[in-house]
Design a protein around this motif. Structure first.
Motif, PDB file in Angstrom:
ATOM      1  N   ASP A 164      -9.687   6.241   2.541  1.00  0.00           N
ATOM      2  CA  ASP A 164      -9.739   5.876   1.123  1.00  0.00           C
ATOM      3  C   ASP A 164     -10.424   4.517   0.968  1.00  0.00           C
ATOM      4  O   ASP A 164      -9.795   3.461   1.129  1.00  0.00           O
ATOM      5  N   ILE A 187      -3.113   4.676  -2.145  1.00  0.00           N
ATOM      6  CA  ILE A 187      -3.963   5.187  -1.074  1.00  0.00           C
ATOM      7  C   ILE A 187      -3.723   6.681  -0.934  1.00  0.00           C
ATOM      8  O   ILE A 187      -2.602   7.159  -1.092  1.00  0.00           O
ATOM      9  N   THR A 223      -9.508  -2.453  -3.028  1.00  0.00           N
ATOM     10  CA  THR A 223      -8.408  -3.063  -3.776  1.00  0.00           C
ATOM     11  C   THR A 223      -7.688  -4.101  -2.921  1.00  0.00           C
ATOM     12  O   THR A 223      -7.316  -5.173  -3.413  1.00  0.00           O
ATOM     13  N   CYS A 224      -7.501  -3.805  -1.640  1.00  0.00           N
ATOM     14  CA  CYS A 224      -6.866  -4.767  -0.733  1.00  0.00           C
ATOM     15  C   CYS A 224      -7.683  -6.055  -0.652  1.00  0.00           C
ATOM     16  O   CYS A 224      -7.123  -7.159  -0.670  1.00  0.00           O
ATOM     17  N   GLN A 279     -11.609   3.145  -1.698  1.00  0.00           N
ATOM     18  CA  GLN A 279     -11.159   2.410  -2.876  1.00  0.00           C
ATOM     19  C   GLN A 279      -9.925   1.576  -2.554  1.00  0.00           C
ATOM     20  O   GLN A 279      -9.772   0.454  -3.048  1.00  0.00           O
ATOM     21  N   ALA A 280      -9.044   2.107  -1.726  1.00  0.00           N
ATOM     22  CA  ALA A 280      -7.844   1.359  -1.326  1.00  0.00           C
ATOM     23  C   ALA A 280      -8.240   0.094  -0.561  1.00  0.00           C
ATOM     24  O   ALA A 280      -7.649  -0.974  -0.754  1.00  0.00           O
ATOM     25  N   ILE A 301      -0.575  -0.777  -4.280  1.00  0.00           N
ATOM     26  CA  ILE A 301      -1.969  -0.390  -4.049  1.00  0.00           C
ATOM     27  C   ILE A 301      -2.007   1.070  -3.641  1.00  0.00           C
ATOM     28  O   ILE A 301      -1.466   1.437  -2.599  1.00  0.00           O
ATOM     29  N   ILE A 352       0.872  -1.174   0.000  1.00  0.00           N
ATOM     30  CA  ILE A 352       0.000   0.000   0.000  1.00  0.00           C
ATOM     31  C   ILE A 352       0.907   1.220   0.000  1.00  0.00           C
ATOM     32  O   ILE A 352       1.736   1.386   0.893  1.00  0.00           O
ATOM     33  N   GLU A 357      -0.239   8.108  -2.777  1.00  0.00           N
ATOM     34  CA  GLU A 357      -0.610   8.465  -4.148  1.00  0.00           C
ATOM     35  C   GLU A 357       0.487   9.212  -4.896  1.00  0.00           C
ATOM     36  O   GLU A 357       0.460   9.320  -6.122  1.00  0.00           O
TER      37      GLU A 357
END
Length: 401
Positions: A104, A98, A110-111, A106-107, A96, A74, A77
């Motif tokens: 976040d 963040i 994704t995880c 969305q992060a 990933i 992670i 950005e």
């Protein structure tokens, strides 16, 4: 209408890239950082959520050296806003993204996707490299992520990194450090804990305090750029410093301090009340937490110059001004002649790397990059102190890190 199939995050090429690059990266890390990375012998063929404390710029490489499989990190950005470079990084290792200092969702999604596809995930729960040598604040929300992923949590401890490469310094110092998995918290174990007990356990296991004279770290410029972290003098309060070699000097009162190879501090010509940078840093935090901001409504606390860019998230950075003036007030930041950012319109302020500052203002992300002596930390601390006051936490110790 047929739903579009989600693109896989975990790819075979990531493992190939990792296996090709790791011997080179491993040799580089051992030579540059003097690090001893202990292979995680009990890992088996399982996935993990790796939580590490954050001391150096190469911590992610140490994790990769300890694990057999590719690890999905992670990452802030900032590395995703470098144009074609970001595209190459995404293709080769797929970190990933963040948004720093924000929630976040969305992060998190994704995880979950990476975990379902069989990937191991790693992150630094502090969200920041330590300035003081002590593990920084860890947000309780990390517990929710761990519970959502349902993976065993591997605690990865990094020790000695602050001595080898303090965040405020340039280059590295000759010394030794260690990186290893200290324990694994199984899902069954943390499933039986309350959120408060789980976060307390994570904080306990990741806590490292380098404010001890336990080793020798040598370099000809031990104190250089300590002014990136320190801006409060025990004699004269808010100030600026300038470093040279192994000494740092207050530009207001002339007090001089020497940084020793043992990580200790000593006064030059006069005693200094703090033994380690962490002691000084804690004093600075307390000082700012009690600071009256009212006198700084019309008078700037600090004036700096920096390059101003607008960050187009996950695309590129657009330079707006090669050099512009910055004024820090008790309730706002003013950039140049036309850009005024009241703290009430700012959602977050964060430090990236050594001397970059991101300001999230009314949906736009601005980045300031100063010279080598630029102290971005004071902007973060003053903003969060203002926020604490406005939210009724006048003695709040959390100042953004």
């Amino acid at each position: 209408m047929k739903q579009k199939k989600r693109k896989k995050w975990v790819c075979f090429r990531h493992r190939v890239v990792r296996n090709l690059l790791l011997p080179v990266l491993g040799t580089y890390c051992r030579l540059r950082f003097g690090v001893k990375v202990e292979r995680f012998a009990q890992q088996g063929d399982r996935q993990y959520l790796v939580m590490m404390n954050h001391q150096t710029s190469a911590d992610q490489f140490f994790v990769s050296m300890a694990f057999r499989k590719h690890v999905y990190y992670i990452a802030t950005e900032d590395i995703f806003s470098l144009g074609w470079i970001s595209k190459v990084i995404r293709y080769l290792v797929a970190p990933i993204p963040i948004k720093k200092q924000t929630t976040d969702l969305q992060a998190v999604k994704t995880c979950i996707q990476v975990a379902r596809e069989g990937g191991t995930i790693a992150l630094a729960p502090e969200g920041n490299r330590t300035y003081s040598g002590k593990t920084e604040y860890i947000k309780p929300s990390i517990v929710k992520l761990a519970r959502a992923l349902k993976l065993p949590v591997a605690i990865f401890r990094i020790e000695g990194g602050y001595g080898v490469q303090p965040r405020w310094g340039d280059g590295t110092r000759k010394g030794r450090m260690r990186a290893y998995v200290s324990r694994v918290i199984e899902p069954e174990e943390y499933g039986a804990l309350s959120d408060e007990e789980f976060i307390a356990l994570i904080r306990q296991e990741l806590y490292v305090n380098e404010a001890v004279a336990d080793a020798c770290y040598t370099n000809g410029k031990l104190a250089e750029y300590l002014e990136r972290a320190m801006y409060v003098c025990p004699d004269c309060g808010l100030t600026t410093f300038e470093s040279c070699g192994d000494c740092i000097t207050c530009k207001t009162c002339g007090k001089q301090v020497r940084y020793l190879p043992s990580k200790e501090l000593e006064g030059v010509a006069a005693p200094f009340p703090f033994r380690f940078v962490n002691d000084w840093y804690e004093y600075q935090t307390d000082f700012v937490s009690k600071l009256d901001l009212a006198p700084f409504g019309e008078t700037a606390m600090y004036r700096d110059t920096a390059r101003l860019s607008q960050v187009h998230l996950y695309r590129h950075k657009e330079v707006l001004e090669r050099e512009t003036g910055i004024c820090l007030y008790g309730d706002r930041i003013e950039i140049g002649e036309n850009l005024v950012m009241p703290f009430e319109d700012i959602s977050a302020v964060s430090v990236l790397g050594r001397n970059k500052l991101n300001i999230y203002h009314n949906g736009t992300v601005y980045q300031l990059k100063g010279d080598k002596r630029f102290n971005a930390l004071k902007y973060v601390n003053i903003y969060y102190h203002y926020k604490n006051i406005n939210e009724g936490r006048e003695d709040g110790k959390f100042l953004g890190l």
